[in-house]
Structures are given as structure tokens and as C-alpha cells.
Motif scaffolding. Structure first.
Motif, PDB file in Angstrom:
ATOM      1  N   ASN A   1       0.859  -0.779  -0.277  1.00 21.33           N
ATOM      2  CA  ASN A   1      -0.084   0.059   0.254  1.00 21.33           C
ATOM      3  C   ASN A   1       1.100   1.005  -0.002  1.00 21.33           C
ATOM      4  N   THR A   2      -0.115   2.815  -0.252  1.00 16.88           N
ATOM      5  CA  THR A   2       1.006   3.858   0.158  1.00 16.88           C
ATOM      6  C   THR A   2       1.422   3.612   1.746  1.00 16.88           C
ATOM      7  N   GLN A   3       3.165   3.233   0.976  1.00 15.21           N
ATOM      8  CA  GLN A   3       4.051   3.930   2.650  1.00 15.21           C
ATOM      9  C   GLN A   3       5.483   5.345   1.813  1.00 15.21           C
TER      10      GLN A   3
ATOM     11  N   THR B   1       3.626   5.535  -3.390  1.00 12.19           N
ATOM     12  CA  THR B   1       2.032   5.962  -3.651  1.00 12.19           C
ATOM     13  C   THR B   1       1.874   4.998  -4.880  1.00 12.19           C
ATOM     14  N   GLN B   2       0.445   3.863  -4.041  1.00 12.49           N
ATOM     15  CA  GLN B   2      -0.275   2.657  -4.869  1.00 12.49           C
ATOM     16  C   GLN B   2      -1.274   3.884  -5.471  1.00 12.49           C
TER      17      GLN B   2
ATOM     18  N   GLN C   1      -4.182  -0.676  -8.986  1.00  7.64           N
ATOM     19  CA  GLN C   1      -3.622  -2.437  -8.971  1.00  7.64           C
ATOM     20  C   GLN C   1      -4.921  -2.945  -9.845  1.00  7.64           C
TER      21      GLN C   1
ATOM     22  N   GLU D   1      -8.837  -6.180   4.256  1.00  7.13           N
ATOM     23  CA  GLU D   1      -7.086  -5.705   5.474  1.00  7.13           C
ATOM     24  C   GLU D   1      -7.334  -7.167   6.920  1.00  7.13           C
TER      25      GLU D   1
ATOM     26  N   ASP E   1      -2.941  -5.075   4.088  1.00  8.91           N
ATOM     27  CA  ASP E   1      -3.709  -5.625   2.748  1.00  8.91           C
ATOM     28  C   ASP E   1      -3.223  -7.008   2.024  1.00  8.91           C
TER      29      ASP E   1
ATOM     30  N   VAL F   1       0.179  -4.025  -9.688  1.00  9.57           N
ATOM     31  CA  VAL F   1       0.153  -2.563  -9.344  1.00  9.57           C
ATOM     32  C   VAL F   1       1.222  -1.777  -9.718  1.00  9.57           C
TER      33      VAL F   1
ATOM     34  N   MET G   1       2.925   1.606  -8.801  1.00  4.28           N
ATOM     35  CA  MET G   1       3.375   2.504  -8.007  1.00  4.28           C
ATOM     36  C   MET G   1       4.376   4.004  -7.794  1.00  4.28           C
TER      37      MET G   1
ATOM     38  N   PRO H   1       1.918   7.896   3.922  1.00  6.18           N
ATOM     39  CA  PRO H   1       0.702   6.187   4.466  1.00  6.18           C
ATOM     40  C   PRO H   1      -0.727   6.579   5.266  1.00  6.18           C
ATOM     41  N   PRO H   2      -1.397   5.524   4.432  1.00  7.21           N
ATOM     42  CA  PRO H   2      -2.966   5.879   5.045  1.00  7.21           C
ATOM     43  C   PRO H   2      -3.498   5.841   6.442  1.00  7.21           C
TER      44      PRO H   2
END
Length: 502
Positions: free
Chosen positions: A65-67, A71-72, A75, A88, A94, A113, A115, A123-124
Motif C-alpha cells: 500500500n502507500t508507504q 504511492t499506490q 492495482q 484488510e 492489505d 500494482v 507504485m 501512508p493511510p
């Protein structure tokens, strides 16, 4: 005399707010200052392979995921005959889950995916430290582990230096390290000893990104926490920090791949580096963003295209204000040149100029006849509007038959504005003569051309669309120009004789 302080305060606030919003957009969302820039993206494909035993299949793959740093964007999967769901887990992370009633033989599932390499990635949710788990080992492993941990603690001062020293203890292959390696892998021992020392740590699985690589496997890193912050350590070299080309694939203390109903399962990765225009990348990045992100990229593409034109109008308005107030040019109508400039953007400059002159010229000839009919204003304007529509239609048909496809673009002209322009010029001709018609008409065309050159500039189009704070700066400039009470440039010629007399 009224104080001008409120005015200057308002102008200052507008400029400060506009500049602040513009800088915020650049540094928070990575919006570039110049057009044409690209963003680096990685397309990564995970291939899950296993042998089905003829039973129900449930395959679960950890997905990134976004980190920080990435950024994702999007997918997708390719798994014919399988059901698919994204979920999740409570521990975080995820996963993609495939299911099928029954299958047999070799199976291959694909997950892809994209990225975005993003230094401003948010990140979320922050990565939470794992719970401490202390294992009690049997002898002689317990004594060897305690001695190794004691030596590392003597040479460390915080969780990060302790992790580094533990890795070095195992790398020098002491007798204790060799004994422990007989029971479990070195990485597992390092994590276990960090927990024993009260330091949250866990094994994470990462992927080295190299363009054009195929059938790559994940590598193991150690994530060590010091409060809410963490650092990554290479368990083989003890190197601290994350390389720029390292993507964390699974970092929530979960398995990378789980397969129920299959054997000999494994996952490999292929990747390609790509360059995308920043607008495409940001459209995907902001497709589902937070409410407080006032970005036009969150709108549908149709509305984005509409705003690209609307946000240029203040630029044309500023040009009109500067040319009328500071230079002293006369125009037919206050902001008619702005609308004509918008039409030029659609038609191209040369085609627009020729079309405008032909329509207005033909309109003036016909309008001169209407003046003999003594019509009321409403009826006369209505007749002129219908006349303009007819002229545009005739010119479009003639251009099409002659193969001049550019000429068909005259339909982009604002018909109501053209009708009022013809009416105003006709009245001006009757009252003040053709000289004033040429002055105001020529001034209108000159301002329209200047506004077109400004509004059609690629840099200005980029800035106005991507930085909404620019609109506040433009408003401040208009207010400042509106406060000007000095001589216009064209009025200075009146004082030329006085200078010559001296």
C-alpha cells in the motif's frame, strides 16, 4: 480622505494567502513548477504458482500500500475462474484473496500494482510496533543467547545501536552464534533477542526494484522501533536505513503467501520502470483523496477540461485591466477582448483574426441597412444575433466546400458578444465616425491578441490549473491596478509639445 490602510491590508492578505497556497501545493503534493515534467512509476507483477490437489482453493497474498517513498496508483489481477476479494486484516496490511470451488494441477495467479515514486507519500496509517513476545529457550541455547545479547548491550545505547551490534555478533560467527544458527535462522534470533531486551522489532519482506527484472524474490529486513519511529536494518550487513529502490511488500508481521488446498506454493516478481506525465500520475494519485485536498485532479476529467479554460479568464482580465488603465487603450466593451481571446484559443490566432474581421465586417454592412428601419433596440439586437448566426453558418459551409477545415472553427466565437460588438461599432460609426471605430476595434483586437498570447502560454496554463492560489495573486494585482490614478502611457503624448518647447 478615507484611509487606504484597509485596501493595502486586503491586497497584502491576498498575496500572502496566494503564495502560501501555491507553496503548500508544491511541497505537500509534489506539484512541479514547470510543465512537461514526468514522474517515475514502477509496474510490478506478482506471479503466484502452486499445485492444486483437487480441493477447494483459498490463496491469500500480501499486497503493498502507500508507504513512505511510494504511492499506490492502481492495482489489477488476472485469475480466470477464480473469485477475488481485497481485504484488510486486524493486524494491519492489505491482502488479495483468490478462491475457487475445486482445481487441480499447476495454477498461476497474477497480481499487478503500479507504485509512484513519491517523496511526499502519506501512508493511510502509521506502522504500529508489534507486541513483545519473549521465548524461553532450552539449554544450552538460552545461555548462548543471553551471553550474545549481553555483549551487544554493552556496546549499544539505544534500540537502533542494539540491533546493529546484534547483527555484528552473528556476522563474526562466534561459537555462540554458530550454536544458535543450528536451531533457527539468524534473522529469527535477532528479532527474538530484541524482544527479549524490550525492543519491538519484526521481520519484514521487501522487494528490490530494478528495471526489467524477472522472477525476483522478496528479501528480508528487520524493522526496529524506537517509540513510534522505526528504522530498517539489513540482517546480513547491518546497514541501517532503506535504500531508495526498496519497496516494502509485507510489513505487518503477516505471511507473504498462504495457500489452502495447494502445495509447492511460491511467488515471484517482475517489474518495469516507466515515466508518466505528472498530470496522469497525479490524476491517479488523487482519484480517491481526502476532503481537504482541494485539487482539481479529484474532479472527473470532463470537469477538469472545463476548468482549464475557466481558470485562464482571470489572466485575460488582468491583461485588459493593465492595457486599459495603465496603457490607455480603448476597447469595444469592457471584457469583450477576453471572450474573443478564448475563441482564439479554440480556433488558433490567424483563423480567429480572419474569422472575426469577416464576421464583424459583414455584420456592419448589414447593420447599416437595419438602421434605416427604425427598429426598437430589443428587436434590432435580436435581428443582429440572428444575422450573426446566419453569417457564421454561411462562412462555415463555404470553408467546408473549399476544403478549409480551419474556417469551420468560427463557430467557437461567442455569438451574443459578436452581436453586441457589431451593434456598438455601428452606433459609434454613426455618432463619432469611422476613426473611432478603427481605434476601438483595433484596440479590442490588440488586447484580445495580447490576452490570447498570455492565456495560451503553456507555463501560465500549467500554473493556473495546478495552483489555485494564483487566482488570489491575480485578484491582488487587479486591485492594485484599479488603485492607479496616474497618467496612462498613451496620454503622455499630450505633453510632448511642452518638452519640445523647452
Amino acid at each position: 480622505m478615507a484611509s487606504r490602510k484597509p485596501f493595502y491590508l486586503l491586497v497584502g492578505l491576498l498575496i500572502i494567502a496566494g503564495v502560501s497556497l501555491t507553496l503548500h501545493r508544491h511541497y505537500t503534493y509534489d506539484i512541479p513548477w514547470l510543465p512537461g515534467e514526468t514522474r517515475q512509476t514502477w509496474s510490478i507483477e506478482a506471479k503466484v504458482e502452486f499445485d492444486a490437489t483437487g480441493e477447494e482453493i483459498l490463496a491469500s497474498l500480501a499486497i503493498p500500500n502507500t508507504q513512505p517513498g511510494f504511492t499506490q496508483l492502481n492495482q489489477q489481477t488476472a485469475s480466470p475462474g477464480y473469485g477475488l476479494a481485497f481485504s484488510e486484516r486486524e493486524t494491519g496490511g492489505d491482502r488479495a484473496e483468490w478462491s475457487v470451488r475445486n482445481a487441480s494441477g499447476e495454477q498461476a495467479l497474477y497480481y499487478k500494482v503500479d507504485m509512484l515514486l513519491d517523496p511526499y507519500a502519506a501512508p493511510p496509517q502509521t506502522s504500529k510496533p508489534p507486541k513483545l513476545k519473549v521465548h524461553i529457550e532450552k539449554e544450552p541455547y538460552a545461555t548462548a543467547a543471553n551471553q550474545l545479547l549481553d555483549r551487544a548491550q554493552e556496546r549499544s545505547s539505544n534500540p537502533y545501536t542494539l540491533a546493529r551490534e546484534l547483527i555484528q555478533e552473528f556476522n563474526i560467527q562466534s561459537q555462540n552464534a554458530q550454536l544458535l544458527a543450528q536451531l533457527k535462522p539468524q534473522l529469527n534470533w535477532i528479532v527474538q533477542l530484541l524482544h527479549q531486551a524490550g525492543v519491538p522489532a519484526r521481520e519484514v519482506h521487501a522487494l528490490y526494484l530494478e528495471d526489467g527484472r524477472r522472477r525476483q524474490e522478496l528479501v528480508n529486513y528487520i524493522q526496529v522501533f524506537d517509540g513510534e519511529d522505526y528504522e530498517l536494518f539489513n540482517p546480513e550487513t547491518g546497514e541501517r536505513g532503506r535504500p531508495e529502490n526498496l519497496l516494502l511488500w509485507e510489513y505487518h508481521s503477516g505471511p507473504v503467501l498462504e495457500v489452502v488446498g495447494g502445495i509447492n506454493s511460491h511467488v515471484t516478481f517482475s517489474m518495469i520502470e516507466q515515466e508518466q506525465p505528472f498530470s496522469v500520475a497525479l490524476n491517479q494519485k488523487f482519484a480517491d483523496n481526502e476532503l481537504l485536498n482541494f485539487s482539481l485532479y479529484t474532479l472527473p476529467l470532463e470537469e477538469q477540461a472545463l476548468f482549464k479554460g475557466i481558470l485562464l479568464i482571470p489572466v485575460g482580465v488582468l491583461m485588459v485591466v493593465l492595457m486599459r488603465i495603465l496603457v490607455g487603450l480603448k476597447t469595444s466593451g469592457t471584457f469583450m477582448p477576453v471572450l474573443i481571446a478564448l475563441a482564439f484559443i479554440q480556433t488558433s490566432l490567424i483563423t480567429g483574426l480572419v474569422g472575426f474581421l469577416l464576421i464583424v465586417g459583414a455584420g456592419l454592412v448589414i447593420r447599416s441597412y437595419l438602421s434605416y428601419l427604425n427598429l426598437l433596440l430589443v428587436a434590432r439586437i435580436s435581428a443582429v444575433i440572428i444575422m450573426v448566426i446566419g453569417i457564421i453558418a454561411i462562412f462555415s459551409i463555404i470553408a467546408y466546400k473549399l476544403g478549409l477545415t480551419e474556417g469551420m472553427k468560427v463557430t467557437f466565437f461567442p455569438m451574443i458578444i459578436l452581436a453586441w460588438t457589431i451593434e456598438r461599432m455601428s452606433i459609434l460609426w454613426e455618432e463619432e465616425g469611422p476613426h473611432q471605430v478603427v481605434i476601438q476595434g483595433g484596440g479590442s483586437l490588440l488586447v484580445a491578441v495580447l490576452a490570447y498570447l498570455a492565456m495560451n502560454n503553456e507555463l501560465i496554463r500549467h500554473l493556473t490549473f495546478n495552483f489555485l492560489g494564483i487566482q488570489l495573486i491575480l485578484m491582488a494585482l487587479v486591485l492594485m491596478a484599479g488603485n492607479y490614478t496616474g497618467y496612462r502611457l498613451l496620454e503622455l503624448k499630450r505633453f510632448k509639445p511642452m518638452v519640445e518647447d523647452k
